[in-house]
Structure formats: C-alpha cells, structure tokens
Design an enzyme around this catalytic site. Structure first.
Site, mmCIF file in Angstrom:
data_model
loop_
_atom_site.group_PDB
_atom_site.id
_atom_site.type_symbol
_atom_site.label_atom_id
_atom_site.label_comp_id
_atom_site.label_asym_id
_atom_site.label_seq_id
_atom_site.Cartn_x
_atom_site.Cartn_y
_atom_site.Cartn_z
ATOM 1 N N CYS A 1 0.780 -1.238 0.000
ATOM 2 C CA CYS A 1 0.000 0.000 0.000
ATOM 3 C C CYS A 1 0.814 1.292 0.000
ATOM 4 O O CYS A 1 0.784 2.063 -0.961
ATOM 5 C CB CYS A 1 -0.928 -0.025 1.203
ATOM 6 N N HIS B 1 -1.676 7.502 3.952
ATOM 7 C CA HIS B 1 -0.674 6.436 4.114
ATOM 8 C C HIS B 1 0.766 6.835 3.771
ATOM 9 O O HIS B 1 1.605 5.970 3.524
ATOM 10 C CB HIS B 1 -1.086 5.203 3.287
ATOM 11 N N ASP C 1 -3.863 -0.112 -5.675
ATOM 12 C CA ASP C 1 -2.494 0.123 -5.182
ATOM 13 C C ASP C 1 -1.650 -1.143 -5.123
ATOM 14 O O ASP C 1 -0.428 -1.079 -5.035
ATOM 15 C CB ASP C 1 -2.507 0.824 -3.812
ATOM 16 N N ASN C 2 -2.299 -2.311 -5.106
ATOM 17 C CA ASN C 2 -1.563 -3.584 -5.166
ATOM 18 C C ASN C 2 -2.570 -4.677 -5.488
ATOM 19 O O ASN C 2 -3.777 -4.453 -5.473
ATOM 20 C CB ASN C 2 -0.818 -3.904 -3.854
#
Length: 483
Positions: free
Chosen positions: A39, A102, A249-250
């Site tokens: 992330c 984040h 994001d992943n």
C-alpha cells in the site's frame, strides 16, 4: 483490489456494471502495474512519479522486505519529494484527497503540507478497534484536524462488516466536484477509498448482495459509487473536460481471501509478492469525447505514469532536477500508440524482476519465509510453483528465471536456459537492467525506525473533542518487517 475483481476483466459473477461500463466507454489497460506490492510505497510512487526506492518508501532493515506506514512509523514522505498536487497548484488546480493517505501521519507529513487543499479521510488503514492504552484508535481528519476516530465516531462492525464510510467518501467527492464546477475551478480529486482492505466493510444496503460474500459487497459498493461520480460529471456537463482513471495500489490480498480478499485472475500469488498477482492491476481510463470508446490497450503502464500523464494534461512539464520513472500515457490513450518501456518489480531495496515486452525475468524469487508460512501466512494459496514461489530468498542474477507472459501469464513454465529464445530475450533485458542499475540513486529510507510514542495519540484537533491521549516515553527501534 486484484486484476480479476471486475467483470470487464473476466470476474465470473459480473457484479461491477458501472466499472464495466466505464471500460466500454473508455479504455481498458490489460498490462498496468503498481510500483510496489504494498500500500504505502505504491501510493508514494503514484504521487511522486518515482519508484519507492528513490522516494524513500522502503526499508534497509533487511533484504527485500515489504514495509509500509503503520501507526508507529517515524518516517513519511520527505519534503524533498515533489507531489503531483504541489505541481498542479502552479496551474491553478484545487486538490483534494478523500480516504487513505498512508504517506506518514506525523505533522510534517500531513497531506495539506504536500500540495492538497482539502482532506477527508485517515492517515492509516482502518485497523482496530484498539483500547487507546496500548494502541490508539486511528483518527479521521477533515483538512488540518481530526474529527473523530475509527470505531468510536466512525463505526465499523467487525461482526457484520457494516460501515458507512464508502457512502461518506462518495458524498465528499460529489460535493467537492459540484463546488469546483460552480466556481469554474480546475480540480484534482484523489479518491482513495479502502473498503476492500481487510477488515472489509460495506454499508447496509450492500451487505449480503454479492455472490462473492462480504468482499463482493464492498466491491459492489465501490462500483456503484464510481458510477455515481461519473454520472455526476456528466450531469454537470464537465465529463468531456475531466480525465478519470481507476486502478488499485496492489494486487488482491490472497492471505485474507476469499472472505476478506479478492481475485488476481490467472496471475500468480498476490499482494506482498512481485509475481504478477501482486503487482498487475485493473486499470481503466475514461474521458468522453477524447478516448475512443471500447479501447483495449496492451501498453505497459504503471501507477507512476499517472503523475506524468496528469502533468501533461495540465500543460505542465515533470520536474527536470530528479529522475522521474512515470511516462506520459496520452499517446497510448488518445492515439493507440505503444511506447517501449520496461516495468521494474521492487520489493523493499531489491529489484526482484523486470518486464520487457512480453518477457519477465526474475532476478530474485521469494513468497515469504518458512517461518511465516508455517504460521499459516500464505501469499500464494493453492499456487505453489516449484522453484518459483520459494520460501527462501533465491538469487537468480546470473541465470534469471524467464517467463513469456503472453503464453504463460501464470508464471508456471520458465523458459529453458539453453533455448535460443532465452538467450535472445536476456540479451535485450540485461541491457535494460544494467542501464537501470547504473542510474539508480536510492533515497534516504523512511521505513526503518518505529516508535510507539509517535502513534496517533494526540493528533491536531483532539483537544476540541476531548480525545487527546497520553503518549508513552519515546523508544525508537528498528522496525521489524517479516516479509
């Protein structure tokens, strides 16, 4: 979210009509990647246009370890990095982030200090609930100050999976767009929702509506919300003047699947790994009147390209005083051109693999350690490929494992080292890797030091709410990153 989570990418229950329509009206990217299988580093890459190893979002505490920004992380996005909203400001844009930031939660890392004008969301993931003694509950911010904490003021029911957060994030988006349109103001909206991250949640109207369980409920709510955002742009008459891009994001976190995780389609493994399932993402570009409808692109793309492409759309040049890894995708999106470029797969401080054309060479393989695997932590459930999904870090730098992703998207059949095809492909790939490594100047690692004293004990605004907590004594330590 994984490559295989949308109907347009072949998900069998076909529960994403709005994203599928977005794809049919725009362009589907089949070969689009994140910059990291985790992330925080991928978000740092998205907003800086630079690999995490350059922008500092990695660790040197151990070799090839995934690291992110939990509550006790000391580091965050360095002031020396230029973020997309900072640059867009120069062209008069108003910038808002909704959802998960984040990139560090300490005051110097606040998104409003890095180019954003508005923020509604949280600095960390919605983990919890915590007891506010050993760990504080994560704060939710409006702009500079916290307005509450998850589980206290923003409820998430871990038993039922019910939470209203996606609806709140949707309303924030619609209001922001309306406000900017009313004042004829160019805007950048970064809608970073996180309902599909464990613990997965959905609002009451969506609970129990998916064939896929709670995870599918969350996907359906996100899909519905995106449909509403796109319709809102059309209703306001600004859809032909607004570029929209959807991605993740992943890859899907198979460790929490199927109840709390998604699908990476035919690809190998998932989040935390540099196999295709960890880093190849669903991606859709939408811009009515500009992007030809129903387009499908085989352009190798990366989240870092959104940095450079957005600057290009705003008539700005990327910064020339640093290495930018993202490319301008507009020729691929608007004219269907294919731009020759490699994809680098990093895990922490190590380049694990590289893709050039249809060939992917693994210089290192690792899923996770035997120790973690023996505890039931499995990043590749049901997908053990002998010699590939290894539980020890295996170095292949002298003879990389080579796969042809057209014939073998699941990375199951490495090419024979003795074959002419292997020799020809590796000659080309070796040059790309040598050039990359020769110009690589790693940034100062931000994810090495952890300290419980820096957690979200007393965020700005806590005093107005009576929610300030007493931090423990500072005791900085090396963060432990098991995988």
């Amino acid at each position: 979210m994984g490559w295989g989570d949308l109907g347009a990418f072949g998900e069998p229950s076909k529960e994403t009509p709005n994203l599928d329509q977005m794809a049919s009206e725009g362009m589907l990217f089949l070969d689009f990647y994140t910059a990291n299988p985790l992330c925080s580093p991928s978000r740092a890459a998205l907003l800086t246009g630079r690999l995490p190893v350059r922008n500092g979002f990695y660790t040197t505490n151990a070799h090839a370890r995934n690291a992110y920004t939990p509550q006790d992380i000391v580091g965050g996005i360095p002031d020396s990095e230029l973020l997309l909203p900072e640059l867009l400001k120069k062209a008069g844009y108003i910038n808002k982030i909704i959802g998960k930031w984040h990139l560090g939660h300490r005051p110097q890392f606040h998104p409003l200090k890095h180019g954003f004008d508005e923020w509604f969301g949280s600095p960390n993931c919605h983990f919890g609930p915590f007891d506010n003694r050993a760990l504080p509950n994560i704060p939710v911010y409006r702009d500079w100050e916290m307005i509450g904490r998850y589980y206290e003021d923003f409820k998430i029911d871990l038993k039922t999976g019910e939470a209203n957060l996606t609806q709140i994030y949707l309303q924030e988006a619609l209001d922001f767009i309306s406000k900017q349109q009313a004042s004829q103001q160019p805007f950048f909206l970064y809608w970073a929702i996180d309902a599909t991250h464990a613990p997965v949640y959905a609002s009451k109207r969506f609970l129990g509506t998916s064939q896929r369980g709670l995870y599918g409920d969350a996907v359906r709510e996100i899909d519905d919300s995106i449909g509403k955002i796109l319709k809102h742009l059309q209703k306001l008459g600004i859809s032909e003047n607004t570029f929209v891009f959807f991605t993740s994001d992943n890859g899907a976190a198979l460790i929490s699947a199927p109840k709390q995780g998604g699908s990476n389609g035919r690809f190998l493994c998932g989040k935390q790994t540099t196999f295709e399932g960890g880093m190849r993402e669903p991606a859709i570009a939408w811009w009515p009147g500009h992007i030809p409808a129903g387009g499908v692109s085989h352009q190798l793309g990366n989240v870092m390209d959104l940095f450079t492409t957005s600057l290009s759309l705003a008539g700005l040049q990327p910064p020339s005083d640093r290495q930018i890894d993202g490319i301008d995708l507009l020729p691929a999106i608007l004219q269907g051109k294919l731009i020759d470029r490699p994809i680098f797969y990093y895990r922490g401080n190590e380049m694990m693999a590289v893709r050039v054309g249809l060939y992917k060479a693994h210089y290192w393989t690792w899923s996770n350690s035997w120790e973690e695997y023996s505890k039931g932590i499995d990043f590749c459930p049901g997908q053990n490929v002998s010699g590939v999904t290894t539980h020890t870090q295996e170095e292949h730098t002298t003879l990389p494992l080579l796969f042809h992703l057209g014939r073998d998207p699941g990375e199951k059949y490495p090419l024979s080292f003795a074959s002419d095809e292997y020799q020809r492909a590796m000659e080309r790939i070796s040059v790309v890797v040598q050039q990359h490594k020769a110009t690589m100047v790693p940034g100062e690692p931000q994810l090495n030091v952890c300290d419980k004293a820096v957690m979200n004990w007393s965020p700005p605004g806590c005093e107005n709410l009576g929610k300030c907590l007493k931090p423990p004594m500072s005791d900085p330590k090396k963060c432990f990153w098991p995988h």
